[in-house]
Design a protein around this motif. Structure first.
Motif, mmCIF file in Angstrom:
data_model
loop_
_atom_site.group_PDB
_atom_site.id
_atom_site.type_symbol
_atom_site.label_atom_id
_atom_site.label_comp_id
_atom_site.label_asym_id
_atom_site.label_seq_id
_atom_site.Cartn_x
_atom_site.Cartn_y
_atom_site.Cartn_z
ATOM 1 N N ALA A 261 0.826 -1.210 0.000
ATOM 2 C CA ALA A 261 0.000 0.000 0.000
ATOM 3 C C ALA A 261 0.858 1.256 0.000
ATOM 4 N N GLY A 262 0.363 2.286 -0.671
ATOM 5 C CA GLY A 262 1.075 3.560 -0.677
ATOM 6 C C GLY A 262 0.394 4.569 -1.568
ATOM 7 N N SER A 263 0.997 5.750 -1.656
ATOM 8 C CA SER A 263 0.376 6.753 -2.534
ATOM 9 C C SER A 263 0.967 6.740 -3.952
ATOM 10 N N PHE A 264 2.182 6.269 -4.096
ATOM 11 C CA PHE A 264 2.783 6.074 -5.420
ATOM 12 C C PHE A 264 2.570 7.290 -6.324
ATOM 13 N N ASP B 288 11.197 -2.174 -7.013
ATOM 14 C CA ASP B 288 12.108 -3.135 -6.379
ATOM 15 C C ASP B 288 11.385 -3.884 -5.251
ATOM 16 N N ILE B 289 10.622 -3.161 -4.448
ATOM 17 C CA ILE B 289 9.892 -3.806 -3.347
ATOM 18 C C ILE B 289 8.815 -4.740 -3.911
ATOM 19 N N ALA B 290 8.123 -4.308 -4.949
ATOM 20 C CA ALA B 290 7.073 -5.149 -5.557
ATOM 21 C C ALA B 290 7.684 -6.450 -6.092
ATOM 22 N N ASP C 173 -2.698 12.258 2.912
ATOM 23 C CA ASP C 173 -2.689 13.587 3.511
ATOM 24 C C ASP C 173 -1.443 14.343 3.064
ATOM 25 N N LYS C 174 -1.287 14.500 1.761
ATOM 26 C CA LYS C 174 -0.154 15.279 1.258
ATOM 27 C C LYS C 174 -0.489 15.777 -0.136
ATOM 28 N N TYR C 175 0.269 16.795 -0.569
ATOM 29 C CA TYR C 175 0.047 17.354 -1.894
ATOM 30 C C TYR C 175 0.369 16.294 -2.943
ATOM 31 N N VAL D 164 2.503 -5.055 2.966
ATOM 32 C CA VAL D 164 3.931 -4.870 2.670
ATOM 33 C C VAL D 164 4.233 -3.380 2.648
ATOM 34 N N ARG D 165 5.396 -3.035 3.242
ATOM 35 C CA ARG D 165 5.887 -1.657 3.167
ATOM 36 C C ARG D 165 7.401 -1.717 2.961
ATOM 37 N N GLY D 166 7.957 -0.604 2.547
ATOM 38 C CA GLY D 166 9.407 -0.537 2.368
ATOM 39 C C GLY D 166 9.995 0.396 3.414
ATOM 40 N N LEU D 167 11.188 0.065 3.883
ATOM 41 C CA LEU D 167 11.839 0.902 4.913
ATOM 42 C C LEU D 167 13.172 1.441 4.404
ATOM 43 N N ARG D 168 13.255 2.752 4.342
ATOM 44 C CA ARG D 168 14.557 3.372 4.047
ATOM 45 C C ARG D 168 15.189 3.785 5.364
ATOM 46 N N MET D 169 16.499 4.024 5.330
ATOM 47 C CA MET D 169 17.203 4.341 6.582
ATOM 48 C C MET D 169 16.727 5.655 7.192
ATOM 49 N N GLU E 262 9.906 4.918 12.268
ATOM 50 C CA GLU E 262 8.981 5.344 13.327
ATOM 51 C C GLU E 262 7.560 5.466 12.819
ATOM 52 N N ARG E 263 7.432 6.012 11.620
ATOM 53 C CA ARG E 263 6.099 6.179 11.031
ATOM 54 C C ARG E 263 5.469 4.803 10.755
ATOM 55 N N GLU E 264 6.272 3.902 10.217
ATOM 56 C CA GLU E 264 5.749 2.566 9.901
ATOM 57 C C GLU E 264 5.357 1.836 11.190
ATOM 58 N N MET F 27 13.585 -4.029 3.742
ATOM 59 C CA MET F 27 14.600 -2.976 3.804
ATOM 60 C C MET F 27 14.874 -2.501 2.384
ATOM 61 N N ALA F 28 14.879 -1.203 2.190
ATOM 62 C CA ALA F 28 15.173 -0.665 0.863
ATOM 63 C C ALA F 28 16.539 -1.169 0.399
ATOM 64 N N SER F 29 16.635 -1.468 -0.882
ATOM 65 C CA SER F 29 17.925 -1.888 -1.444
ATOM 66 C C SER F 29 18.890 -0.701 -1.416
ATOM 67 N N PHE G 28 17.978 6.334 -1.002
ATOM 68 C CA PHE G 28 17.803 7.791 -1.036
ATOM 69 C C PHE G 28 16.587 8.201 -1.854
ATOM 70 N N LEU G 29 15.934 7.242 -2.472
ATOM 71 C CA LEU G 29 14.926 7.576 -3.488
ATOM 72 C C LEU G 29 13.524 7.666 -2.899
ATOM 73 N N SER G 30 12.891 8.804 -3.110
ATOM 74 C CA SER G 30 11.481 8.980 -2.747
ATOM 75 C C SER G 30 10.798 9.661 -3.919
HETATM 76 P P1 ADP Z 1 3.366 6.617 1.518
HETATM 77 O O1 ADP Z 1 2.542 5.389 1.498
HETATM 78 O O2 ADP Z 1 3.945 6.894 2.846
HETATM 79 O O3 ADP Z 1 2.726 7.796 0.835
HETATM 80 P P2 ADP Z 1 4.912 5.940 -0.822
HETATM 81 O O4 ADP Z 1 3.702 5.782 -1.639
HETATM 82 O O5 ADP Z 1 5.930 6.886 -1.346
HETATM 83 O O6 ADP Z 1 4.688 6.315 0.671
HETATM 84 O O7 ADP Z 1 5.607 4.535 -0.650
HETATM 85 C C1 ADP Z 1 4.892 3.352 -0.332
HETATM 86 C C2 ADP Z 1 5.790 2.431 0.460
HETATM 87 O O8 ADP Z 1 7.005 2.210 -0.255
HETATM 88 C C3 ADP Z 1 6.204 3.000 1.815
HETATM 89 O O9 ADP Z 1 6.293 1.922 2.726
HETATM 90 C C4 ADP Z 1 7.579 3.582 1.561
HETATM 91 O O10 ADP Z 1 8.369 3.598 2.731
HETATM 92 C C5 ADP Z 1 8.115 2.584 0.544
HETATM 93 N N1 ADP Z 1 9.138 3.169 -0.297
HETATM 94 C C6 ADP Z 1 9.113 4.357 -0.931
HETATM 95 N N2 ADP Z 1 10.253 4.571 -1.620
HETATM 96 C C7 ADP Z 1 11.030 3.479 -1.396
HETATM 97 C C8 ADP Z 1 12.351 3.091 -1.798
HETATM 98 N N3 ADP Z 1 13.119 3.902 -2.519
HETATM 99 N N4 ADP Z 1 12.811 1.891 -1.404
HETATM 100 C C9 ADP Z 1 12.052 1.098 -0.618
HETATM 101 N N5 ADP Z 1 10.816 1.403 -0.187
HETATM 102 C C10 ADP Z 1 10.306 2.580 -0.563
#
Ligand code: ADP
Length: 161
Positions: free
Chosen positions: A7-10, A19-21, A40-42, A86-91, A96-98, A118-120, A125-127
């Motif tokens: 789940a996420g906003s993507f 990569d996580i998928a 809850d974001k732009y 499933v969620r991804g964790l960056r350093m 804390e949020r997760e 764990m993020a690869s 650094f990628l968001s």
């Molecule tokens: P959110 O759901 O907080 O709006 P995103 O849609 O950006 O966040 O991301 C969905 C999920 O993917 C979240 O768990 C986020 O931590 C994870 N994620 C985002 N970018 C990466 C990345 N570069 N590597 C691994 N996981 C990531």
């Protein structure tokens, strides 16, 4: 069959998300990439755009299916019979949020498990936010997202990120 909801906003999908998928689809029989309609974001992209960009980005992954949802994530998980979120964790600050969300989710839906990947290295650094910022300043984002996503961002031009 174990179904996982990633789940996420993507907004928009990045190579880090993909990569996580991919990694989740090695563990679970089916991965639903659930795009949350109203975080809850732009947002830069509409829900339809985010779904379209993500669908094209994971078209080569037979176990991954893109769906959108509104409302509470755990309710959507139930609706699609997912046993795992499933969620991804960056350093940098995801933990804390997760953790907080996981605690709330386990209150709302006790049987549902959370699996964090764990993020690869290359995507730590990628968001989506940072990628949009780079794109809006004219930077090259071709190594950060699929071609069609980079193209969609270029078309958005310098609109707010
Ligand atoms: P959110 O759901 O907080 O709006 P995103 O849609 O950006 O966040 O991301 C969905 C999920 O993917 C979240 O768990 C986020 O931590 C994870 N994620 C985002 N970018 C990466 C990345 N570069 N590597 C691994 N996981 C990531």
């Amino acid at each position: 069959m174990t179904i996982a909801l990633y789940a996420g906003s993507f907004d928009p999908i990045t190579n880090g998300h993909i990569d996580i998928a991919i990694r989740a689809s090695r563990l679970f029989e089916k991965v639903i990439l659930g795009i949350f309609a109203t975080p809850d974001k732009y947002l830069t992209f509409s829900l339809e755009e985010r779904v379209d960009l993500a669908t094209r980005a994971v078209a080569h992954l037979p176990k991954v299916e893109v769906k959108s949802y509104a409302g509470i994530t755990v309710d959507f998980a139930k609706q699609v019979n997912a046993q795992v979120i499933v969620r991804g964790l960056r350093m940098s600050g995801d933990f804390e949020r997760e953790f907080e969300m996981a605690m709330m989710n386990s209150k709302l839906s006790p049987g549902l498990e959370l699996v964090c990947f764990m993020a690869s290295h290359e995507y730590q650094f990628l968001s989506s936010r940072l990628m949009k910022e780079v794109a809006s300043l004219g930077g090259d984002i071709n190594s950060l997202a699929p071609k069609h996503v980079a193209e969609a961002l270029r078309k958005k031009g310098t609109s707010k990120v």
